[in-house]
Design an enzyme around this catalytic site. Structure first.
Site, PDB file in Angstrom:
ATOM      1  N   PRO A   4       5.603  -2.483  -4.092  1.00 14.78           N
ATOM      2  CG  PRO A   4       5.994  -4.978  -3.885  1.00 14.78           C
ATOM      3  CD  PRO A   4       6.774  -3.618  -4.057  1.00 14.78           C
ATOM      4  CD  GLU A   5       1.591   1.973  -2.011  1.00 16.79           C
ATOM      5  OE1 GLU A   5       0.510   2.241  -1.718  1.00 16.79           O
ATOM      6  OE2 GLU A   5       2.644   2.736  -2.557  1.00 16.79           O
ATOM      7  CE  LYS A  46       2.043  -1.438   2.369  1.00 17.11           C
ATOM      8  NZ  LYS A  46       2.957  -0.518   2.591  1.00 17.11           N
ATOM      9  NE  ARG A  84       9.029   4.068   2.845  1.00 16.77           N
ATOM     10  CZ  ARG A  84       7.753   3.183   2.477  1.00 16.77           C
ATOM     11  NH1 ARG A  84       7.449   2.520   3.563  1.00 16.77           N
ATOM     12  NH2 ARG A  84       7.228   3.076   1.232  1.00 16.77           N
TER      13      ARG A  84
END
Length: 281
Positions: free
Chosen positions: A2-3, A55, A269
């Protein structure tokens, strides 16, 4: 993953289906939410509005009660007609908001809290978000100003990490981070002190353009809570929809050099880039 675009889609779909409707049923697998419902039942309240902030997804109920959720890596909101079979098992259910016709179900949501308007203002996270890239008020100039201010205070911060900082600009996630940096020709490991104003303008412009394109009406079928496969290229083939993300070792779509990947930041990341199109200066 999810972004900001995924949360935007979810909020829009929830608003269209349960917005303005009376809550006829509420279930939760989270004790802290259940305690609030025991003291101040949701049944009978009206879903006044649903909105996204970066978000975060916020559902406002009448009587000054706000449900705030964050999906992190695995959470999602689903919509079902009442009586329709869920696509995930009940053990993954965290929240169910039922109206006369619809069930909004949150699966695997790791963060879910009830707030009042006042307590939300005192929250340590949501009110401190930077401007939401998908909001109508967001401008490229405003985004550049946020990057500039942050860079002035953190000159050695890597731009790839800064693009993920929700307190600078809200909404970008790991996919868009790599895609935006590539489109702007900026190496994601460069320090903020080396980034020019023109490069900031390009990154913010691409961020807004890509995200808005992926939430535009017509990019999904019917009432859905996910935007599906993101696209930043103009290719019709779904296998060619992204420039660099998850394309480590494959040829750059622009120059043919192999795309690279390296872990970045304290959150480790994955960051993807083309060493030819995005040189380290």
């Amino acid at each position: 993953m999810p972004e900001g675009d995924t949360i935007y889609w979810a909020a829009r779909a929830l608003q269209r289906t349960i917005g303005g409707k009376v809550v006829t049923g509420f279930e939760t697998g989270l004790a802290k939410l259940a305690r609030v419902d025991d003291d101040s039942p949701l049944v009978g309240r009206v879903v006044e509005k649903v909105e996204s902030r970066g978000k975060w997804l916020l559902i406002y109920f009448s009587g000054d009660l706000i449900l705030v959720t964050h999906m992190l890596m695995s959470g999602s909101w689903h919509l079902y007609r009442v009586g329709e079979k869920w696509k995930m098992g009940r053990s993954r259910m965290r929240v169910v908001i039922r109206t006369e016709d619809w069930e909004a179900v949150a699966f695997n949501v790791p963060i879910a809290e009830f707030y009042t308007a006042r307590s939300l203002e005192r929250s340590s996270q949501v009110p401190k978000l930077g401007p939401d890239i998908l909001s109508d008020e967001f401008t490229v100039e405003g985004g550049v100003a946020r990057l500039t201010a942050y860079g002035r205070e953190n000159p050695n911060a890597e731009i790839g990490v800064v693009l993920l900082n929700q307190r600078v600009m809200a909404g970008l996630g790991n996919v868009y981070k790599s895609e935006v940096a590539f489109a702007a020709g900026v190496n994601p490991f460069r320090a903020m002190r080396t980034i020019t104003e023109r490069e900031m303008e390009r990154m913010v412009d691409f961020a807004q353009r890509y995200m808005k394109a992926n939430v535009a009406e017509g990019t999904g079928a019917g009432i859905v809570t996910t935007s599906g496969n993101r696209q930043t290229t103009h290719a019709m083939n779904r296998e060619e929809r992204l420039w660099v993300y998850r394309r480590q070792g494959q040829e750059c779509r622009r120059c043919g050099v192999a795309v690279m990947m390296r872990k970045q930041g304290v959150q480790v990341r994955s960051t993807y880039w083309c060493p030819e199109c995005q040189p380290m200066r």
